[in-house]
Design a protein around this motif. Structure first.
Motif, short mmCIF file in Angstrom:
data_model
loop_
_atom_site.label_atom_id
_atom_site.label_comp_id
_atom_site.label_asym_id
_atom_site.label_seq_id
_atom_site.Cartn_x
_atom_site.Cartn_y
_atom_site.Cartn_z
N PRO A 175 0.82 -1.21 0.00
CA PRO A 175 0.00 0.00 0.00
C PRO A 175 0.86 1.27 0.00
N ASP A 176 0.36 2.34 -0.61
CA ASP A 176 1.06 3.62 -0.51
C ASP A 176 0.40 4.54 0.50
N MET A 177 -0.88 4.24 0.81
CA MET A 177 -1.60 5.06 1.78
C MET A 177 -2.74 4.27 2.38
N ALA A 178 -3.24 4.76 3.53
CA ALA A 178 -4.40 4.12 4.15
C ALA A 178 -5.46 5.19 4.40
N CYS A 179 -6.69 4.75 4.64
CA CYS A 179 -7.72 5.72 5.01
C CYS A 179 -8.68 5.09 6.01
N PHE A 180 -9.30 5.94 6.79
CA PHE A 180 -10.44 5.51 7.59
C PHE A 180 -11.68 6.01 6.87
N GLU A 181 -12.56 5.08 6.53
CA GLU A 181 -13.80 5.50 5.89
C GLU A 181 -14.71 6.12 6.95
N ARG A 182 -15.85 6.65 6.52
CA ARG A 182 -16.74 7.33 7.47
C ARG A 182 -17.27 6.39 8.55
N ASN A 183 -17.34 5.07 8.22
CA ASN A 183 -17.79 4.11 9.24
C ASN A 183 -16.66 3.69 10.18
N GLY A 184 -15.48 4.30 10.04
CA GLY A 184 -14.37 4.01 10.94
C GLY A 184 -13.49 2.86 10.48
N LYS A 185 -13.91 2.16 9.42
CA LYS A 185 -13.11 1.01 8.94
C LYS A 185 -11.85 1.48 8.23
N ARG A 186 -10.80 0.71 8.42
CA ARG A 186 -9.54 1.07 7.79
C ARG A 186 -9.39 0.36 6.45
N TYR A 187 -8.90 1.09 5.45
CA TYR A 187 -8.64 0.52 4.13
C TYR A 187 -7.23 0.87 3.70
N LEU A 188 -6.63 -0.03 2.94
CA LEU A 188 -5.33 0.27 2.34
C LEU A 188 -5.53 0.53 0.85
#
Ligand SMILES: [Zn+2]
Ligand SMILES: [Zn+2]
Length: 272
Positions: A175-188
């Motif tokens: 992965p180059d970055m991660a995010c927390f979606e609005r539901n709090g779940k983490r994605y790469l």
């Protein structure tokens, strides 16, 4: 692009020079015939934990990966950059000439990038006396429309896979970055093909460490909504954007570029 340039003033300069490149890339359409791709896709055997393909073993024979449109896009990018008075203009012109006169030159470059062959990349860069990172960046941008089209076609298949690995389910890249979606779940987010996949919040994508004592994060003082997650076991880090903080976050490819100062901050703390 204009919005993000205004919002992230620290990265303004990098973003402004990136804008023209992005315009050129966006003007070129997807280059893959989805139907053909689906037929080919069914030939790939899925084994548990394995992505659809590994970068070191890119299935050029299975994917009708037409490199001609990517070569044309690369030429456009080289033509644009060699005309704006950059320091590396001579190298860019040599690269433009090579891509114009020897079709296999660009193909070689794309293959080196796709299979992540640094030695081959450095050899190709030396031939035209251009920084390998510049060439990798431009070649990477030129194959993105094709890669994105490929990813979109197979994303249904991907969503059905239960995937919780630290590497991309499509191409096996990190992965180059991660995010927390609005539901709090983490994605790469994949650095090559742009695929996004869910990943546990307390786990290192690089070494699979899930001991919370050696995992941590720090916040960017100047910017709300960003943090740097790090792992003391492998000393790696990943930038994370919390989408709740932003009304309209930009695509992660762009956020990644807009936050290069956070990479410097992570390096200051000894993470790589
Ligand atoms: Zn990928
Ligand atoms: Zn780690």
């Amino acid at each position: 692009m204009d919005r993000i340039i205004q919002q992230r003033s620290v990265a303004k300069e990098a973003l402004i020079s990136f804008r023209e490149i992005l315009v050129i890339v966006c003007e070129s359409g997807p280059e893959i015939q989805p139907r053909v791709l689906e037929e080919r896709l069914s030939k790939i055997k899925q084994t548990e934990g394995a992505p659809l393909f590994f970068r070191g073993d890119f299935p050029f024979d299975l994917f009708p990966f037409d490199l001609v449109p990517a070569s044309k896009l690369l030429e456009k990018l080289l033509r644009y950059l060699s005309a704006i008075g950059r320091e590396d203009t001579d190298g860019l012109k040599r690269a433009l000439k090579s891509s114009n006169t020897e079709p296999e030159w660009s193909e070689n470059l794309f293959r080196a990038i796709l299979v992540d062959d640094k030695m081959r990349l450095s050899k190709i860069s030396k031939e035209v006396d251009l920084n390998p990172e510049t060439l990798q960046f431009l070649g990477g941008m030129a194959i993105k429309p094709s890669l994105f089209a490929l990813r979109e076609t197979i994303s249904d298949t991907i969503d059905k896979m239960e995937w919780e690995n630290g590497y991309c389910p499509v191409c096996g890249s990190g992965p180059d970055m991660a995010c927390f979606e609005r539901n709090g779940k983490r994605y790469l987010h994949c650095d090559l093909c742009g695929q996004k996949w869910p990943f546990p919040r307390v786990r290192c994508p690089f070494c699979d460490n899930h001991d919370h004592e050696s995992l941590g994060y720090f916040l960017a003082e100047t910017e709300e909504g960003f943090r740097i997650d790090f792992c003391r076991r492998c000393q790696r880090y990943i930038k994370t954007i919390d989408k709740k903080t932003f009304e309209k976050p930009a695509p992660l490819e762009l956020e990644n570029l807009a936050t290069i100062h956070l990479d410097l901050l992570a390096a200051d703390h000894g993470f790589k």
